[in-house]
Design an enzyme around this catalytic site. Structure first.
Site, PDB file in Angstrom:
ATOM      1  N   ASP A  49      -9.922   5.649   9.112  1.00  0.00           N
ATOM      2  CA  ASP A  49     -10.765   4.573   8.592  1.00  0.00           C
ATOM      3  C   ASP A  49     -10.811   3.401   9.568  1.00  0.00           C
ATOM      4  O   ASP A  49     -11.602   2.486   9.407  1.00  0.00           O
ATOM      5  CB  ASP A  49     -10.228   4.090   7.238  1.00  0.00           C
ATOM      6  CG  ASP A  49     -11.125   3.049   6.595  1.00  0.00           C
ATOM      7  OD1 ASP A  49     -12.338   3.318   6.454  1.00  0.00           O
ATOM      8  OD2 ASP A  49     -10.620   1.954   6.250  1.00  0.00           O
ATOM      9  N   GLU A  62     -13.755  -1.484  17.232  1.00  0.00           N
ATOM     10  CA  GLU A  62     -14.661  -1.377  16.086  1.00  0.00           C
ATOM     11  C   GLU A  62     -15.897  -2.245  16.300  1.00  0.00           C
ATOM     12  O   GLU A  62     -15.772  -3.448  16.543  1.00  0.00           O
ATOM     13  CB  GLU A  62     -13.929  -1.774  14.807  1.00  0.00           C
ATOM     14  CG  GLU A  62     -12.787  -0.819  14.477  1.00  0.00           C
ATOM     15  CD  GLU A  62     -12.114  -1.097  13.144  1.00  0.00           C
ATOM     16  OE1 GLU A  62     -12.490  -2.099  12.482  1.00  0.00           O
ATOM     17  OE2 GLU A  62     -11.227  -0.332  12.746  1.00  0.00           O
ATOM     18  N   ASP A  78      10.257   3.273   7.547  1.00  0.00           N
ATOM     19  CA  ASP A  78      10.083   1.820   7.627  1.00  0.00           C
ATOM     20  C   ASP A  78      11.443   1.200   7.897  1.00  0.00           C
ATOM     21  O   ASP A  78      12.275   1.096   6.991  1.00  0.00           O
ATOM     22  CB  ASP A  78       9.488   1.250   6.335  1.00  0.00           C
ATOM     23  CG  ASP A  78       9.014  -0.188   6.524  1.00  0.00           C
ATOM     24  OD1 ASP A  78       9.696  -0.949   7.243  1.00  0.00           O
ATOM     25  OD2 ASP A  78       7.963  -0.558   5.951  1.00  0.00           O
ATOM     26  N   HIS A 126     -14.038   1.702   8.471  1.00  0.00           N
ATOM     27  CA  HIS A 126     -13.119   0.635   8.022  1.00  0.00           C
ATOM     28  C   HIS A 126     -13.545   0.130   6.641  1.00  0.00           C
ATOM     29  O   HIS A 126     -13.771  -1.066   6.426  1.00  0.00           O
ATOM     30  CB  HIS A 126     -13.094  -0.524   9.026  1.00  0.00           C
ATOM     31  CG  HIS A 126     -11.813  -1.324   8.951  1.00  0.00           C
ATOM     32  ND1 HIS A 126     -11.296  -1.997  10.030  1.00  0.00           N
ATOM     33  CD2 HIS A 126     -10.960  -1.560   7.921  1.00  0.00           C
ATOM     34  CE1 HIS A 126     -10.177  -2.610   9.671  1.00  0.00           C
ATOM     35  NE2 HIS A 126      -9.955  -2.359   8.392  1.00  0.00           N
ATOM     36  N   ARG A 163      -4.488   0.127  10.913  1.00  0.00           N
ATOM     37  CA  ARG A 163      -5.116  -0.522  12.054  1.00  0.00           C
ATOM     38  C   ARG A 163      -5.315   0.482  13.178  1.00  0.00           C
ATOM     39  O   ARG A 163      -4.451   1.325  13.450  1.00  0.00           O
ATOM     40  CB  ARG A 163      -4.263  -1.689  12.569  1.00  0.00           C
ATOM     41  CG  ARG A 163      -4.387  -2.971  11.729  1.00  0.00           C
ATOM     42  CD  ARG A 163      -5.785  -3.551  11.844  1.00  0.00           C
ATOM     43  NE  ARG A 163      -5.983  -4.781  11.095  1.00  0.00           N
ATOM     44  CZ  ARG A 163      -6.435  -4.841   9.845  1.00  0.00           C
ATOM     45  NH1 ARG A 163      -6.685  -3.728   9.188  1.00  0.00           N
ATOM     46  NH2 ARG A 163      -6.630  -5.998   9.253  1.00  0.00           N
ATOM     47  N   ILE A 177       0.837  -1.203   0.000  1.00  0.00           N
ATOM     48  CA  ILE A 177       0.000   0.000   0.000  1.00  0.00           C
ATOM     49  C   ILE A 177       0.872   1.252   0.000  1.00  0.00           C
ATOM     50  O   ILE A 177       0.604   2.214  -0.735  1.00  0.00           O
ATOM     51  CB  ILE A 177      -0.961  -0.005   1.201  1.00  0.00           C
ATOM     52  CG1 ILE A 177      -1.945  -1.177   1.075  1.00  0.00           C
ATOM     53  CG2 ILE A 177      -1.726   1.317   1.285  1.00  0.00           C
ATOM     54  CD1 ILE A 177      -2.789  -1.407   2.301  1.00  0.00           C
TER      55      ILE A 177
END
Length: 318
Positions: A258, A263, A172, A282, A234, A153
Site C-alpha cells: 500500500d 509516491e 518489536d 496508499h 511506510r 495497528i
C-alpha cells in the site's frame, strides 16, 4: 483568537468541531504554492497537515506556530528536527486508523492467497465450468504470521489474525514479552531466524535509519517460497528492487504493497507490472469511517492542545 490552517481539506466532522468554537478562526488551504503558504503561515497558531511535505523552510516561516496535527500516524513528511528546535508540538491521530489498516492487511492477504481476481474474471468471461483448471488457492487458517511492529495497528491486527486461528509472532524490540503474550502473540528477538518459518509477514514500523531497506534480498532468501509479505506502513522499509527480483525468481510467493519508496511510484517501477505484486495507492485508511475519525481526531488534538488537555499518547516524542 487562534488561527488554524487546514492544509488540504479534511472530513466535515472535523470542520464542524471548529465551527462550534468562537475562539478559533480557520482557513482551508488548497493552493500549496510555497509563496502562498508562507504568507498564510506567518500568523497561524496551528496546522492540520495531511501528506504535504512540511520542511524547514516552511517551519521557519511559521512564526507563531505552536502545534502541527497530522491527519494520520506517520510523520516522515515533517522536519522533526526543526520542530524540536522551535519547541513546536507534533500530534498524530493515534486511535483513528488501526481498524481500517488492519482490515486492509487482510484484504491484501486474502486477495493474494485466494486468487480473488482470478475467480471473478473466470465467471465474468463465461468460463465458469473451467473452475477445475484454475490453480488451487490457499487458506489463512492455522498459518504462521509475523507482525513487524506492535503499536496500535499491530495490536489490532493480532485480534483479526486470531479470528483466523493464525499462529502470531511479533517482532518489536521496544515492546515487552508480557504485553505481546497478553495479546496472544509470541515475541521473537531474532528476525532472521523467525522469518524462515513464516507464511505471512505484515510490516507496521516507522521509516527511519534503522528500518530503511530492513527487508532486502538477504531476508527474502531466508523466507519460504510460499510466503507472502504485506506492507501498509511506510515505503522504503522493503527494498523494492530486491522484492521485484524475489517475486520474479519465485523466492517468495507474493507481496501486497500500500506504500512505496517514492509516491506516486515512477512508471518505470517494475512492481507496477509484476503480476505477483498486489498494489494499492496508499489508501489503507480510505474508508468512510476512518476518514471521519481522522478528521475529528486531527482537529480535536488541536483543540485539546490549546485547552491544556491533549492526551500524551497523541504527542510524538521529538
Amino acid at each position: 483568537m487562534k488561527k488554524i490552517l487546514i492544509i488540504k481539506n479534511i472530513h466535515q466532522s472535523g470542520i464542524d468541531l471548529l465551527k462550534k468554537r468562537d475562539d478559533y478562526n480557520f482557513e482551508i488551504i488548497e493552493d500549496l504554492k510555497i509563496e502562498n503558504l508562507k504568507k498564510k503561515l506567518a500568523d497561524c497558531d496551528a496546522i492540520s497537515l495531511r501528506t504535504f511535505n512540511f520542511n524547514q523552510n516552511l517551519i521557519e516561516a511559521s512564526k507563531k506556530l505552536k502545534i502541527i496535527s497530522r491527519h494520520g500516524v506517520g510523520y516522515d513528511n515533517v522536519d522533526t528536527n526543526s520542530l524540536k528546535k522551535k519547541g513546536i508540538t507534533l500530534a498524530i491521530t493515534a486511535n483513528a486508523n488501526a481498524d481500517s489498516v488492519s482490515e486492509h492487511v487482510f484484504f491484501m492477504m486474502l486477495n493474494i492467497s485466494r486468487g480473488i481476481g482470478i475467480y471473478d474474471q473466470t465467471v465474468k468471461s463465461g468460463n465458469f465450468l473451467n473452475r477445475s483448471k484454475l490453480p488451487l488457492s490457499r487458506e489463512l487458517w492455522n498459518k504462521k504470521i509475523l507482525i513487524m511492529g506492535f503499536g496500535r495497528i499491530g495490536k489490532n491486527l493480532i485480534k483479526k489474525c486470531k479470528g483466523f486461528d493464525m499462529e502470531v509472532y511479533v517482532y518489536d524490540p521496544y515492546v515487552k514479552e508480557e504485553v505481546i503474550k497478553n495479546f496472544g502473540g509470541i515475541k521473537i528477538d531474532d528476525l532472521y531466524d523467525c522469518i524462515k518459518l513464516m507464511d505471512y509477514v505484515s510490516v507496521h514500523m516507522p521509516l527511519n535509519d534503522k528500518t530503511k531497506n530492513l527487508i532486502n534480498i538477504k531476508v527474502f532468501n531466508l523466507m519460504k517460497k510460499t510466503s507472502i509479505i504485506v506492507n501498509t506502513s511506510r515505503g522504503g522499509i522493503i527494498n523494492e528492487i530486491d522484492l521485484n527480483n524475489a517475486l520474479n525468481k519465485n523466492i517468495i510467493f507474493g507481496a501486497g504493497l500500500d506504500v512505496f519508496e517514492k509516491e506516486p511510484p515512477d512508471s518505470s517501477n517494475p512492481l507496477l507490472t509484476n503480476k505477483k505484486a498486489f498494489l494499492s495507492p496508499h489508501s489503507a485508511t480510505y474508508t468512510n469511517e476512518c476518514v471521519e475519525r481522522m478528521g475529528k481526531e486531527t482537529i480535536q488534538n488541536i483543540i485539546d492542545f490549546f485547552d491544556g488537555k491533549l492526551n500524551k499518547s497523541m504527542i510524538v516524542n521529538l
